[in-house]
Write a protein that holds these residues in place. Structure first.
Motif, mmCIF file in Angstrom:
data_model
loop_
_atom_site.group_PDB
_atom_site.id
_atom_site.type_symbol
_atom_site.label_atom_id
_atom_site.label_comp_id
_atom_site.label_asym_id
_atom_site.label_seq_id
_atom_site.Cartn_x
_atom_site.Cartn_y
_atom_site.Cartn_z
ATOM 1 N N LEU A 42 0.843 -1.209 0.000
ATOM 2 C CA LEU A 42 0.000 0.000 0.000
ATOM 3 C C LEU A 42 0.872 1.251 0.000
ATOM 4 C CD1 LEU A 42 -2.677 -1.056 2.665
ATOM 5 C CD2 LEU A 42 -2.548 -1.642 0.253
ATOM 6 N N ASP A 43 1.914 1.200 -0.781
ATOM 7 C CA ASP A 43 2.900 2.277 -0.811
ATOM 8 C C ASP A 43 2.489 3.332 -1.833
ATOM 9 O OD1 ASP A 43 5.090 3.865 -0.623
ATOM 10 O OD2 ASP A 43 6.570 2.351 -1.226
ATOM 11 N N PHE A 44 1.652 4.281 -1.419
ATOM 12 C CA PHE A 44 1.247 5.378 -2.286
ATOM 13 C C PHE A 44 1.091 6.640 -1.433
ATOM 14 C CE2 PHE A 44 -2.721 3.910 -0.567
ATOM 15 C CZ PHE A 44 -3.533 5.039 -0.472
ATOM 16 N N SER A 45 1.070 7.782 -2.078
ATOM 17 C CA SER A 45 0.959 9.055 -1.375
ATOM 18 C C SER A 45 0.247 10.057 -2.279
ATOM 19 C CB SER A 45 2.342 9.571 -0.967
ATOM 20 O OG SER A 45 3.149 9.774 -2.124
ATOM 21 N N PHE A 46 0.082 11.274 -1.793
ATOM 22 C CA PHE A 46 -0.583 12.335 -2.555
ATOM 23 C C PHE A 46 0.370 13.533 -2.673
ATOM 24 C CE2 PHE A 46 -3.951 9.962 -0.359
ATOM 25 C CZ PHE A 46 -4.745 9.597 -1.431
ATOM 26 N N PRO A 47 1.321 13.483 -3.601
ATOM 27 C CA PRO A 47 2.271 14.606 -3.737
ATOM 28 C C PRO A 47 1.549 15.919 -4.025
ATOM 29 C CG PRO A 47 2.949 12.694 -5.043
ATOM 30 C CD PRO A 47 1.558 12.418 -4.576
ATOM 31 N N ASP A 48 2.011 16.990 -3.393
ATOM 32 C CA ASP A 48 1.350 18.289 -3.535
ATOM 33 C C ASP A 48 1.347 18.781 -4.973
ATOM 34 O OD1 ASP A 48 0.834 18.334 -0.846
ATOM 35 O OD2 ASP A 48 2.642 19.471 -0.345
ATOM 36 N N ASP A 49 2.447 18.551 -5.702
ATOM 37 C CA ASP A 49 2.506 19.056 -7.073
ATOM 38 C C ASP A 49 1.567 18.299 -8.010
ATOM 39 O OD1 ASP A 49 4.063 16.838 -6.635
ATOM 40 O OD2 ASP A 49 5.556 17.348 -8.165
ATOM 41 N N TYR A 50 1.150 17.081 -7.644
ATOM 42 C CA TYR A 50 0.197 16.318 -8.448
ATOM 43 C C TYR A 50 -1.243 16.544 -7.998
ATOM 44 C CZ TYR A 50 3.841 13.551 -10.769
ATOM 45 O OH TYR A 50 4.901 13.145 -11.538
ATOM 46 N N PHE A 51 -1.436 16.853 -6.729
ATOM 47 C CA PHE A 51 -2.790 16.970 -6.180
ATOM 48 C C PHE A 51 -3.117 18.407 -5.761
ATOM 49 C CE2 PHE A 51 -2.159 12.462 -6.050
ATOM 50 C CZ PHE A 51 -3.420 11.911 -6.188
ATOM 51 N N GLN A 52 -2.525 19.325 -6.455
ATOM 52 C CA GLN A 52 -2.814 20.721 -6.156
ATOM 53 C C GLN A 52 -4.275 21.040 -6.492
ATOM 54 O OE1 GLN A 52 -0.219 23.436 -8.172
ATOM 55 N NE2 GLN A 52 -0.988 25.239 -7.102
ATOM 56 N N GLY A 53 -5.011 21.559 -5.519
ATOM 57 C CA GLY A 53 -6.418 21.886 -5.713
ATOM 58 C C GLY A 53 -7.373 20.736 -5.514
ATOM 59 N N VAL A 54 -6.868 19.528 -5.218
ATOM 60 C CA VAL A 54 -7.730 18.368 -4.980
ATOM 61 C C VAL A 54 -8.180 18.373 -3.524
ATOM 62 C CG1 VAL A 54 -7.874 15.857 -4.977
ATOM 63 C CG2 VAL A 54 -6.601 17.028 -6.781
ATOM 64 N N SER A 55 -9.448 18.128 -3.284
ATOM 65 C CA SER A 55 -10.013 18.215 -1.935
ATOM 66 C C SER A 55 -9.596 17.044 -1.063
ATOM 67 C CB SER A 55 -11.535 18.285 -2.010
ATOM 68 O OG SER A 55 -12.047 17.040 -2.462
ATOM 69 N N THR A 56 -9.686 17.286 0.242
ATOM 70 C CA THR A 56 -9.421 16.211 1.193
ATOM 71 C C THR A 56 -10.440 15.099 1.060
ATOM 72 O OG1 THR A 56 -8.463 17.815 2.732
ATOM 73 C CG2 THR A 56 -9.137 15.687 3.639
ATOM 74 N N GLU A 57 -11.704 15.470 0.765
ATOM 75 C CA GLU A 57 -12.758 14.465 0.597
ATOM 76 C C GLU A 57 -12.440 13.498 -0.540
ATOM 77 O OE1 GLU A 57 -14.659 18.113 2.394
ATOM 78 O OE2 GLU A 57 -13.197 17.661 0.833
ATOM 79 N N ALA A 58 -11.883 14.027 -1.629
ATOM 80 C CA ALA A 58 -11.521 13.174 -2.762
ATOM 81 C C ALA A 58 -10.401 12.210 -2.378
ATOM 82 C CB ALA A 58 -11.097 14.026 -3.955
ATOM 83 N N LYS A 59 -9.398 12.705 -1.655
ATOM 84 C CA LYS A 59 -8.302 11.848 -1.214
ATOM 85 C C LYS A 59 -8.807 10.785 -0.243
ATOM 86 C CE LYS A 59 -5.020 15.690 -1.552
ATOM 87 N NZ LYS A 59 -4.124 16.582 -0.784
ATOM 88 N N ASP A 60 -9.730 11.173 0.638
ATOM 89 C CA ASP A 60 -10.288 10.200 1.583
ATOM 90 C C ASP A 60 -11.029 9.077 0.856
ATOM 91 O OD1 ASP A 60 -9.282 11.646 3.682
ATOM 92 O OD2 ASP A 60 -11.165 12.669 4.144
#
Length: 509
Positions: A402-420
């Protein structure tokens, strides 16, 4: 005092160059060997002569052969031979059949098998090859099809030579009515326009129906790569399904080289191509698209059918009444899971969208599709693949860890709800992932002005999160993603991939 020699019965064998003795009692053979050697030495002294400047005994060849033959450890090489050759066999399609023979030879012969197309057969999901210490060789073919008919050859080889034994296998079709579904003369009814895409076993082409000019998608399944029974499984499954978010099967044809599935045409093409061409992607649109996919999965899972190959290439778009409708296609890997099913899904393609249980060769589940949807969601929001690495092994390892993350430069403007929502789907244990119906009630996926209260019922008074309708998402990376996937060759994790993963996961813990 010396004891007199005891006489031993013997026979004299003669050849053109020498004669030798075969003794009846091995325990006294050294006496006779000594006598022969002394006699030969005596003859050498009496009858030797010069040849090319060297002294050579006339009986030197006979002496060497005699000593060799009297050595109890000397073993002769014998070319292979079929004591029991192969016999012709016949069976019905779907049966299991075994071809057997028996081989002898010294040294022990190696055995290989060749199929009707003269290709070398090996142990795999359909062929089982055995070769015992006593020389019995067998080839077992599981679930034979009409294409398995032909001549099979067993090849036995050692240092002295090679022999073969061949037999014919005749496979007949059972009278189950399956032949009635195939139509002929595909070229007489349809005109090919362009190629839409390629899969592991098939090519899909856009075609026009002659006369009506109706546009359809013709999926040509290569007969050499996929058996008739596997194609029939997909056809029977499609014939039972009827949902607006699933591509429908219209007709089936058979040509000399392929089985042809006539499918309804999604006029907007593949999902990611549609998104890139239109642009202006927002979280609201992503949620709308995901709802269509979840509606399709909820319908499939209601029938206990797992798609098991959910990825962007198998998602298409059709324009209906000015609104895009997302549909799932390609049910070649789909399977109906029973209450106690232990179906092990073969990982035939890139593992990029595959759940950990599929990568590790563990039983598939309905929520394996929800994991794949989580990866698709990650790709839509960022244009990047969450687990992709430099090698197949590292990609599979990232999935299992389960080695994944949400890099800021890729997820700029993406909501926390979407990541959740992504994290909700990308859980290692299948039982911890939500069902498709549960996801349809998730607040982030609700249409504008509608939100869910406690995931169980719709609450029209709770406003959606403002970030749900945030800034436009960057789709520039999706272009590179699509291009990479077009040129990516499907590979099958084989060999030590499973042991590699288990060893790395064990060391990691």
């Amino acid at each position: 005092m010396l004891q007199p020699f005891r006489q031993t019965p013997f026979k004299i064998f003669k050849t053109k160059t020498c004669s030798f003795l075969l003794w009846g009692r091995k325990s006294l053979s050294w006496h006779t060997a000594l006598r022969i050697r002394r006699k030969s030495e005596k003859r050498d002294k009496e009858g030797r002569k010069l040849e090319n400047g060297y002294r050579k005994s006339q009986d030197s060849l006979a002496n060497k052969v005699s000593v060799k033959l009297l050595n109890p450890n000397f073993i002769y090489d014998v070319p292979p031979e079929f004591l029991i050759p192969l016999s012709d066999a016949s069976c019905e399609s779907g049966d299991n059949v075994t071809l057997r023979c028996k081989v002898c030879g010294r040294p022990r012969a190696t055995v290989s098998w060749r199929g009707p197309d003269n290709s070398i057969l090996s142990n795999n999901g359909r062929h089982s090859i055995a070769y015992s210490e006593t020389g019995e060789a067998s080839l077992r073919v599981l679930g034979v099809s009409l294409e398995d008919s032909g001549v099979y050859t067993c090849v036995a080889t050692n240092v002295t030579g090679t022999v073969t034994s061949s037999a014919s296998l005749t496979v007949s079709a059972p009278n189950d009515g399956s032949e009635d579904i195939w139509k002929n003369c595909f070229e007489s009814y349809y005109t090919e326009i362009t190629e839409l895409g390629r899969g592991r076993f098939s090519v899909t082409k856009r075609c026009d129906q002659r006369g009506s000019k109706r546009t359809i998608a013709a999926k040509h399944v290569n007969k050499k790569l996929l058996r008739r029974e596997q194609v029939l499984q997909e056809i029977r499954l499609l014939q039972t399904l009827d949902h607006p978010n699933l591509v429908r099967l219209l007709e089936t044809y058979e040509t000399a080289q392929s089985y042809v599935l006539i499918l309804e045409m999604a006029d907007q093409g593949r999902f990611l191509d549609y998104i890139v061409s239109w642009g202006n992607l927002t979280e609201e649109k992503v949620a709308l698209y995901l709802r269509d996919i979840l509606e399709a999965l909820q319908y499939l899972h209601g029938w206990k059918i797992a798609h098991l190959d959910l990825k962007p290439e198998n998602i298409v778009v059709e324009q209906v009444c000015s609104q895009p409708v997302i549909k799932l296609t390609d049910f070649g890997d789909a399977v109906q899971l029973g209450p106690h099913s232990s179906h092990i899904h073969p990982l035939l393609g890139s593992p990029e969208f595959s759940a950990p249980e599929l990568v590790l060769g563990q039983p598939a589940s309905l929520t394996s599709d929800l994991w794949s949807l989580g990866v698709v969601t990650y790709v839509l929001l960022s244009g990047a693949s969450p687990f992709l690495d430099e090698s197949l092994e590292e990609t599979c390892l990232n999935i299992c860890r389960l080695d994944f993350s949400f890099p800021d430069d890729y997820f700029q403007g993406v909501s926390t709800e979407a990541k959740d929502f992504v994290c909700l789907l990308l859980q290692g244990e299948p039982e911890r992932r939500p069902s498709a119906g549960f996801c349809l009630q998730y607040p982030w996926l609700q249409p504008r002005g509608v939100a869910s209260g406690g995931y169980g019922h719709v609450n029209h008074t709770q406003p959606p999160s403002p970030s749900h309708y945030g800034t436009q998402l960057d789709t520039s990376r999706l272009i590179s993603f699509i291009e990479r996937r077009k040129h990516q060759n499907d590979v099958r994790p084989v060999g030590t991939i499973k042991s590699f993963l288990q060893s790395r996961l064990y060391n990691h813990t």
